[in-house]
Design a protein around this motif. Structure first.
Motif, PDB file in Angstrom:
ATOM      1  N   GLN A 141       0.717  -1.299   0.029  1.00 26.94           N
ATOM      2  CA  GLN A 141       0.098  -0.118  -0.006  1.00 26.94           C
ATOM      3  C   GLN A 141       1.007   1.221   0.168  1.00 26.94           C
ATOM      4  O   GLN A 141       0.333   2.079  -0.385  1.00 26.94           O
ATOM      5  CB  GLN A 141      -0.903  -0.024   1.137  1.00 26.94           C
ATOM      6  CG  GLN A 141      -2.170  -1.050   1.052  1.00 26.94           C
ATOM      7  CD  GLN A 141      -2.859  -0.785   2.132  1.00 26.94           C
ATOM      8  OE1 GLN A 141      -2.521  -0.713   3.356  1.00 26.94           O
ATOM      9  NE2 GLN A 141      -4.275  -1.278   2.072  1.00 26.94           N
ATOM     10  N   ARG A 142       1.926   1.086   0.665  1.00 27.30           N
ATOM     11  CA  ARG A 142       2.729   2.436   0.726  1.00 27.30           C
ATOM     12  C   ARG A 142       3.560   2.589  -0.597  1.00 27.30           C
ATOM     13  O   ARG A 142       3.794   3.814  -1.055  1.00 27.30           O
ATOM     14  CB  ARG A 142       4.029   2.240   1.680  1.00 27.30           C
ATOM     15  CG  ARG A 142       3.309   2.191   3.252  1.00 27.30           C
ATOM     16  CD  ARG A 142       4.753   2.245   4.230  1.00 27.30           C
ATOM     17  NE  ARG A 142       4.076   2.252   5.712  1.00 27.30           N
ATOM     18  CZ  ARG A 142       4.605   2.159   6.605  1.00 27.30           C
ATOM     19  NH1 ARG A 142       6.083   1.760   6.567  1.00 27.30           N
ATOM     20  NH2 ARG A 142       4.252   2.525   7.827  1.00 27.30           N
ATOM     21  N   LEU A 187      -5.089  -5.033  -4.111  1.00 28.90           N
ATOM     22  CA  LEU A 187      -3.984  -5.758  -3.679  1.00 28.90           C
ATOM     23  C   LEU A 187      -4.800  -6.917  -2.622  1.00 28.90           C
ATOM     24  O   LEU A 187      -4.219  -7.721  -2.521  1.00 28.90           O
ATOM     25  CB  LEU A 187      -3.274  -4.813  -2.800  1.00 28.90           C
ATOM     26  CG  LEU A 187      -2.369  -3.580  -3.471  1.00 28.90           C
ATOM     27  CD1 LEU A 187      -1.773  -2.668  -2.323  1.00 28.90           C
ATOM     28  CD2 LEU A 187      -1.165  -4.372  -4.020  1.00 28.90           C
ATOM     29  N   SER A 246      -4.478   0.018  -6.230  1.00 26.22           N
ATOM     30  CA  SER A 246      -5.423   0.373  -4.887  1.00 26.22           C
ATOM     31  C   SER A 246      -5.576  -0.878  -3.960  1.00 26.22           C
ATOM     32  O   SER A 246      -5.100  -1.853  -4.152  1.00 26.22           O
ATOM     33  CB  SER A 246      -6.816   0.529  -5.780  1.00 26.22           C
ATOM     34  OG  SER A 246      -7.203  -0.693  -6.324  1.00 26.22           O
ATOM     35  N   ALA A 247      -6.152  -0.365  -2.830  1.00 29.00           N
ATOM     36  CA  ALA A 247      -6.283  -1.292  -1.727  1.00 29.00           C
ATOM     37  C   ALA A 247      -6.823  -2.668  -1.930  1.00 29.00           C
ATOM     38  O   ALA A 247      -6.476  -3.634  -1.803  1.00 29.00           O
ATOM     39  CB  ALA A 247      -6.383  -0.526  -0.625  1.00 29.00           C
ATOM     40  N   GLN A 269       2.092   2.263  -3.406  1.00 28.15           N
ATOM     41  CA  GLN A 269       1.185   2.678  -3.974  1.00 28.15           C
ATOM     42  C   GLN A 269       0.986   2.554  -5.579  1.00 28.15           C
ATOM     43  O   GLN A 269       0.545   3.178  -6.365  1.00 28.15           O
ATOM     44  CB  GLN A 269       1.008   4.321  -3.973  1.00 28.15           C
ATOM     45  CG  GLN A 269       0.714   4.855  -2.519  1.00 28.15           C
ATOM     46  CD  GLN A 269       0.671   6.406  -2.802  1.00 28.15           C
ATOM     47  OE1 GLN A 269       1.148   6.860  -3.545  1.00 28.15           O
ATOM     48  NE2 GLN A 269       0.072   6.971  -1.454  1.00 28.15           N
TER      49      GLN A 269
END
Length: 275
Positions: A76-77, A86, A82-83, A79
């Protein structure tokens, strides 16, 4: 008189429900239901590694769930995606890898249905000690993290400005989820763990005046679902794990009936602003 195995199931299920109540509230407030699915699906990979390496099952599931949680934070870091993308990748990948590994271990006889949907009637007193011991530790950790978790749910920027370190609180929360999933797998199974986390909290939301009240009510609703589901399973000869989830669903549907009062704006705010 109730049989000993049924009493063990009741004690284990109620202990788990008390633990999942507060965690489920944060899952709803933060809109992390898909994250719960991802971590629970990774449990099957933990089962496969446990069989392959001949290590403790609960420990293996926790380690895999923890690694998936940390990997998710790292990705997530970056980027790159998108969450939800993932989460979808990790959820299905870990589940598929676990199934493939189990298929290759032809020398091992494994009851996948028990892992997928649980077998609460087979819990031992050792399992119960682990469930209650782990549950007490999880609840103590939630109490310790309550303020930073609640503040970061409303606004991560405000929590950061107040020095509450929301990223650290989020990491600890994910690890607590991994612990609960590891100890819950034997009771309701990989496919139903998230239901026991989410449905009681959703049922409690309407009647809660504060976030703290909602956490307590979620635990009580979960305990009631365990008791109702197990007695329903005994009465109608249905699978115990799914019966518990169905009982929780019935309680949720009852909570939607037009009586009583709805939760306060403060509780609604947690869900509305959670991330």
């Amino acid at each position: 008189m109730l049989d000993d195995f049924f009493l063990r199931a009741l004690v284990a299920g109620v202990g788990l429900a008390i633990t999942t109540g507060p965690l489920g509230c944060f899952i709803i407030w933060r809109r992390m239901a898909y994250f719960g699915d991802t971590i629970s699906h990774s449990a099957l990979l933990g089962v496969a590694l446990s069989l392959l390496l001949q290590v403790n099952l609960t420990l293996a599931v926790f380690v895999v769930a923890a690694i998936v949680s940390i990997l998710l934070l790292f990705l997530q870091r970056r980027q790159a995606l998108s969450a939800d993308a993932l989460l979808g990748i990790l959820s299905h990948a870990t589940l598929a890898i676990g199934l493939v590994m189990v298929a290759f271990m032809t020398w091992v006889r494994i009851d996948l249905i028990a892992f997928l949907f649980g077998d609460i009637l087979a819990v031992t007193w050792t399992d119960i000690a682990m469930i209650w011991g782990g549950g007490i530790l999880v609840l103590a950790a939630i109490a310790w993290l309550w303020r930073p978790l609640l503040a970061s749910t409303v606004s991560s920027d405000v929590a950061e400005a107040e020095g509450l370190r929301p990223e650290r609180a989020r990491l600890f929360f994910m690890l607590l989820m991994a612990v609960v999933i590891a100890i819950a797998m034997k009771i309701v199974g990989i496919m139903l763990i998230t239901s026991l986390l989410i449905i009681p909290a959703a049922a409690a939301r309407r009647f809660a005046a504060t976030p703290e009240t909602m956490a307590v009510l979620a635990s009580l609703v979960g305990a009631a679902a365990v008791v109702g589901g197990l007695f329903g399973s005994l009465r109608y000869d249905t699978p115990s794990g799914p019966s518990i989830v169905v009982a929780a669903l019935i309680l949720f549907m009852i909570s939607l009936l037009p009586f009583g009062r709805r939760g306060s704006a403060r509780v609604a705010q947690q869900e509305g602003q959670g991330s």
